[in-house]
Design a protein around this motif. Sequence first.
Motif, PDB file in Angstrom:
ATOM      1  N   VAL A 189       0.855  -1.187   0.000  1.00 30.10           N
ATOM      2  CA  VAL A 189       0.000   0.000   0.000  1.00 30.10           C
ATOM      3  C   VAL A 189       0.890   1.236   0.000  1.00 30.10           C
ATOM      4  N   ARG A 190       0.751   2.042  -1.030  1.00 32.79           N
ATOM      5  CA  ARG A 190       1.523   3.284  -1.141  1.00 32.79           C
ATOM      6  C   ARG A 190       0.669   4.445  -0.661  1.00 32.79           C
ATOM      7  N   THR A 191       1.156   5.147   0.365  1.00 31.26           N
ATOM      8  CA  THR A 191       0.477   6.331   0.904  1.00 31.26           C
ATOM      9  C   THR A 191       1.331   7.551   0.582  1.00 31.26           C
ATOM     10  N   ILE A 220      -0.829  15.156   0.285  1.00 28.08           N
ATOM     11  CA  ILE A 220      -2.219  14.740   0.480  1.00 28.08           C
ATOM     12  C   ILE A 220      -3.061  14.949  -0.781  1.00 28.08           C
ATOM     13  N   GLY A 221      -2.544  15.690  -1.750  1.00 29.86           N
ATOM     14  CA  GLY A 221      -3.275  15.897  -2.992  1.00 29.86           C
ATOM     15  C   GLY A 221      -3.116  14.755  -3.973  1.00 29.86           C
ATOM     16  N   GLN A 222      -2.205  13.834  -3.674  1.00 33.25           N
ATOM     17  CA  GLN A 222      -1.979  12.702  -4.556  1.00 33.25           C
ATOM     18  C   GLN A 222      -2.806  11.501  -4.113  1.00 33.25           C
ATOM     19  N   ILE A 223      -3.007  10.576  -5.043  1.00 28.64           N
ATOM     20  CA  ILE A 223      -3.787   9.373  -4.769  1.00 28.64           C
ATOM     21  C   ILE A 223      -2.835   8.193  -4.570  1.00 28.64           C
ATOM     22  N   GLY A 224      -3.063   7.411  -3.551  1.00 34.43           N
ATOM     23  CA  GLY A 224      -2.239   6.254  -3.275  1.00 34.43           C
ATOM     24  C   GLY A 224      -2.577   5.083  -4.178  1.00 34.43           C
ATOM     25  N   LYS A 225      -1.945   3.967  -3.903  1.00 31.02           N
ATOM     26  CA  LYS A 225      -2.177   2.779  -4.716  1.00 31.02           C
ATOM     27  C   LYS A 225      -1.978   1.533  -3.864  1.00 31.02           C
ATOM     28  N   THR A 226      -2.861   0.560  -4.074  1.00 33.59           N
ATOM     29  CA  THR A 226      -2.708  -0.753  -3.448  1.00 33.59           C
ATOM     30  C   THR A 226      -2.417  -1.771  -4.539  1.00 33.59           C
ATOM     31  N   SER A 265      -0.948 -13.307 -10.346  1.00 36.09           N
ATOM     32  CA  SER A 265      -1.638 -12.077 -10.725  1.00 36.09           C
ATOM     33  C   SER A 265      -1.121 -10.899  -9.905  1.00 36.09           C
ATOM     34  N   ILE A 266      -1.164  -9.739 -10.541  1.00 37.34           N
ATOM     35  CA  ILE A 266      -0.795  -8.479  -9.907  1.00 37.34           C
ATOM     36  C   ILE A 266      -1.960  -7.527 -10.126  1.00 37.34           C
ATOM     37  N   TYR A 267      -2.611  -7.142  -9.045  1.00 37.90           N
ATOM     38  CA  TYR A 267      -3.835  -6.340  -9.113  1.00 37.90           C
ATOM     39  C   TYR A 267      -3.566  -4.969  -8.503  1.00 37.90           C
ATOM     40  N   ASN A 268      -3.576  -3.925  -9.333  1.00 39.02           N
ATOM     41  CA  ASN A 268      -3.355  -2.552  -8.878  1.00 39.02           C
ATOM     42  C   ASN A 268      -4.687  -1.809  -8.843  1.00 39.02           C
ATOM     43  N   TYR A 269      -4.919  -1.088  -7.754  1.00 42.96           N
ATOM     44  CA  TYR A 269      -6.170  -0.343  -7.702  1.00 42.96           C
ATOM     45  C   TYR A 269      -6.075   0.834  -6.725  1.00 42.96           C
ATOM     46  N   ASN A 270      -6.910   1.832  -6.985  1.00 45.51           N
ATOM     47  CA  ASN A 270      -7.155   2.941  -6.061  1.00 45.51           C
ATOM     48  C   ASN A 270      -8.562   3.440  -6.336  1.00 45.51           C
ATOM     49  N   ILE A 271      -8.916   4.608  -5.809  1.00 44.93           N
ATOM     50  CA  ILE A 271     -10.295   5.081  -5.947  1.00 44.93           C
ATOM     51  C   ILE A 271     -10.621   5.499  -7.381  1.00 44.93           C
ATOM     52  N   ASP A 272      -9.591   5.700  -8.206  1.00 48.47           N
ATOM     53  CA  ASP A 272      -9.820   6.171  -9.578  1.00 48.47           C
ATOM     54  C   ASP A 272      -9.826   5.067 -10.625  1.00 48.47           C
ATOM     55  N   ASN A 273      -8.989   4.064 -10.461  1.00 51.34           N
ATOM     56  CA  ASN A 273      -8.911   3.029 -11.491  1.00 51.34           C
ATOM     57  C   ASN A 273      -8.382   1.727 -10.913  1.00 51.34           C
ATOM     58  N   GLN A 274      -8.420   0.718 -11.738  1.00 53.81           N
ATOM     59  CA  GLN A 274      -7.917  -0.583 -11.339  1.00 53.81           C
ATOM     60  C   GLN A 274      -7.487  -1.357 -12.578  1.00 53.81           C
ATOM     61  N   ASN A 275      -6.506  -2.231 -12.413  1.00 58.91           N
ATOM     62  CA  ASN A 275      -6.122  -3.125 -13.492  1.00 58.91           C
ATOM     63  C   ASN A 275      -5.489  -4.374 -12.900  1.00 58.91           C
TER      64      ASN A 275
END
Length: 298
Positions: free
Chosen positions: A49-51, A55-61, A74-84
Amino acid sequence: MKKLQLSIKTLLVTAVLFISCSENEPDIEEICTSENYTVNFDRYVDETVRTPTNIGQIGKTTAFSYNEYNLLSSIYNYNIDNQNINDVLYKCNNNVSSMFTNVYTYNSENKLITSITATNPSASYNLIYNENTVEAEGVLESNMYNGITLELNSNGLVNKILRSNNYSVLEYDANLNLIKTTDFDLNNTLLNTIDIEYDQNPNSFYGQLTSVYLDRILRYFNESTEDGFMELAFDTSLESNFPYFKNNILKIYRTTGNSSFKEEILKREFTYDNQNYPIEFEFITVGYHDSTVTITYK
């Protein structure tokens, strides 16, 4: 009846397209010498989990899955804006048969011989082996290989990359970690140097994706090792994208030409668990504290 006619037409068009694609694809025979087999690793990363610091940037899990053979699947990347999600498949011999958009085949010695981009079949290359050298012929995305040649050391690791307009020398430590790369032009003029420092603790991804090691070398370092490490250094998923370091990278430096100034392009300050595996690191790029990354294990 009209729907039925449309369905028949659709099937006919699909069949024609399938035949057309099949005729254009190279005739490659998949060689299997053994079934997939179980490989055991001490730890398996569940997710990172990248924080961001800003604070204006979006993290990634990033979540990781493994198959019944303990191989990365599998490698699953996602945040509140997108996922792949990127799947990794293995047909036999624990060799990666497809990953991301690439399809791979191997010879009877389990050596990688072809890579084809499924979404763009013209972006493909072949590997030709001759003792300790491997020649890559073909196209990778928009980059023509023009006969890139890889020289291998006694451990099967690339120690030299020869291109049409420059070449690179790669050096390793006793743990087989890549610790230094130098790029030269064809007149042997030093272009740049990359120095890498490691901790002495285990990288949990080490040993994954071994069959496509040469493919990863070509995809990151097809133009220069400097370009490859600049791409790797700014990605918090460095270890899973290029899982060929036994230990964890602490710092990456870049030096231009014969300059005495070493620019620190990556610094990572780790926290470890009681088994010396990283559970968190501060991600610092070119002096900027980009984010904090936490790591959990299955």
